[in-house]
Design an enzyme around this catalytic site. Structure first.
Site, short mmCIF file in Angstrom:
data_model
loop_
_atom_site.label_atom_id
_atom_site.label_comp_id
_atom_site.label_asym_id
_atom_site.label_seq_id
_atom_site.Cartn_x
_atom_site.Cartn_y
_atom_site.Cartn_z
N SER A 60 -94.15 -25.55 72.85
CA SER A 60 -94.85 -24.49 73.58
C SER A 60 -95.97 -24.98 74.49
CB SER A 60 -95.42 -23.47 72.59
OG SER A 60 -94.40 -22.64 72.09
N LYS A 94 -95.94 -23.90 78.07
CA LYS A 94 -96.54 -22.68 78.61
C LYS A 94 -97.76 -22.94 79.48
CE LYS A 94 -94.49 -20.17 74.80
NZ LYS A 94 -94.58 -19.92 73.37
N SER A 153 -99.03 -17.66 71.90
CA SER A 153 -97.82 -18.43 72.21
C SER A 153 -96.57 -17.56 72.22
CB SER A 153 -97.65 -19.59 71.22
OG SER A 153 -96.79 -20.58 71.74
#
Length: 382
Positions: free
Chosen positions: A73, A76, A129
């Site tokens: 993640s 991102k 997230s």
């Protein structure tokens, strides 16, 4: 053209150009302070690690920095900065696309036809997230997940990384979705220079609406660095089985801001904290105010005895250890003389800065004052 080479005085601090207002920022050559798995007794178990000073781009520490790895993640980070740079109105209300409902993994539990602002989705993306937020943003901004991934790759190319490829906005595993610790640190430093991005990732708690609920969403930041490390101000955690635990952390102290990336690192919070402590202990953000301060003088060839002052137009900063400050050299590439008339602000050459014979960066030199031909006649009549 004649080059003048001089050793910098220990009291004369280094400078670096930060190109404000563009997508590019000056990147120093890769002259790292530390290059080892055990740094001053601090163990680094990550498969890949890189630490960069945000505004100078200096690589401070690294371990297998160019090893291609999945990043979960922490993807991102690129998702958020791509959205921010491609949206004129972050407060625009959008309808959550069907494809963003029920996305696997971490989520803020978006519902069908729910309406939220792009800003709300960004906070859900970066604090909690939310993979669903990632898909919603990708479709809203890029038209599709594939279209948005193309935008992410285009921006990464503009930033200057070349060992990274994005195929989705959330970081769920794909063999063709990868980065390196150094690339991710470079992307993160770039993102942290954006005030909107920096505000989002430095937020501990965010509240917004929640469709069909009597109460609103409370979105909590998963990044413990914000609460546990002095000066901690960002930026993103990540985890998948194949990527392991990943963290991009950031902190700012005494004018120096650093990002530290660890990929596939079990004790990611502790190791990032330990590594950043070393950097803040060993380095000082050095600066020199060059505006209107002459660095050297050049002869004016058609006016006997006349010289023109030369300097740099801006204020620059660079992180150095005390020992490094003793080993800095600089080199001028300027003409032996110039011909009047010459105006203030005329580009006159370049200055190059070296550490241990490795080029750190170069910067343009400009005239600080003007010289007119009448100066000669004024002096004669006097």
């Amino acid at each position: 053209m004649k080059k003048f080479v001089r050793r910098l005085c220990i009291l004369l601090m280094l400078l670096l150009c930060v190109l404000n207002g563009t997508k590019y920022f000056a990147k120093a050559e890769e002259v790292s302070v530390y290059d080892t798995a055990a740094i001053n007794g601090v163990q680094c178990s990550a498969l890949g690690m890189a630490m960069i000073e945000v505004n100078s781009g200096r690589l401070i520490m690294q371990k297998d920095k160019d090893r291609r790895l999945p990043m979960a993640s922490t993807t991102k980070i690129m998702t958020a900065i791509t959205v921010i740079e491609n949206c004129d109105d972050l407060d625009k209300i959008v309808v959550v696309p069907d494809d963003a409902v029920g996305v696997e993994g971490s989520s803020i539990y978006l519902q069908k036809d729910e309406e939220l602002s792009i800003r709300d989705l960004l906070y859900g993306l970066m604090l909690q997230s939310g993979n669903d937020c990632a898909v919603a943003l990708a479709i809203t901004v890029g038209g599709s997940v594939d279209g948005f991934a193309k935008m992410m790759n285009e921006l990464s190319y503009e930033i200057g990384v070349n060992n990274t490829n994005f195929v989705n906005p959330h970081g769920l595993h794909d063999d063709n979705h990868y980065t390196t610790a150094y690339d991710l640190a470079t992307i993160s430093a770039y993102a942290m220079r954006n005030p909107t991005f920096k505000k989002i990732v430095g937020t501990k708690t965010y509240r917004t609406t929640w469709k069909n609920h009597e109460y609103g969403r409370v979105i909590i930041n998963k990044n413990k660095i914000l609460s546990t490390f002095m000066g901690g101000n960002g930026i993103k955690t990540g985890y998948t089985k194949k990527a392991g635990r990943c963290l991009v952390s950031s902190a700012e102290r005494d004018g120096m801001e650093i990002v530290c990336v660890v990929l596939n690192c079990g004790p990611m919070f502790q190791e990032c904290s330990n590594l950043m402590d070393v950097a803040f202990r060993e380095l000082v953000m050095s600066d020199i105010i060059c505006t209107k301060v002459p660095i050297l003088q050049i002869d004016v060839q058609n006016i006997v005895g006349k010289k023109i002052d030369v300097g740099i137009e801006s204020v620059f900063h660079y992180p150095l250890t005390k020992e490094e400050a003793k080993r800095i050299e600089f080199e001028f590439d300027v003409p032996e003389s110039v011909e009047a008339p010459i105006k203030k602000g005329t580009r006159i050459g370049k200055i190059y800065f070296y550490l241990d014979n490795q080029l750190l960066f170069s910067e343009d030199l400009f005239t600080i004052n003007s010289v007119e031909l009448k100066d000669f006649w004024d002096e004669k009549s006097a």
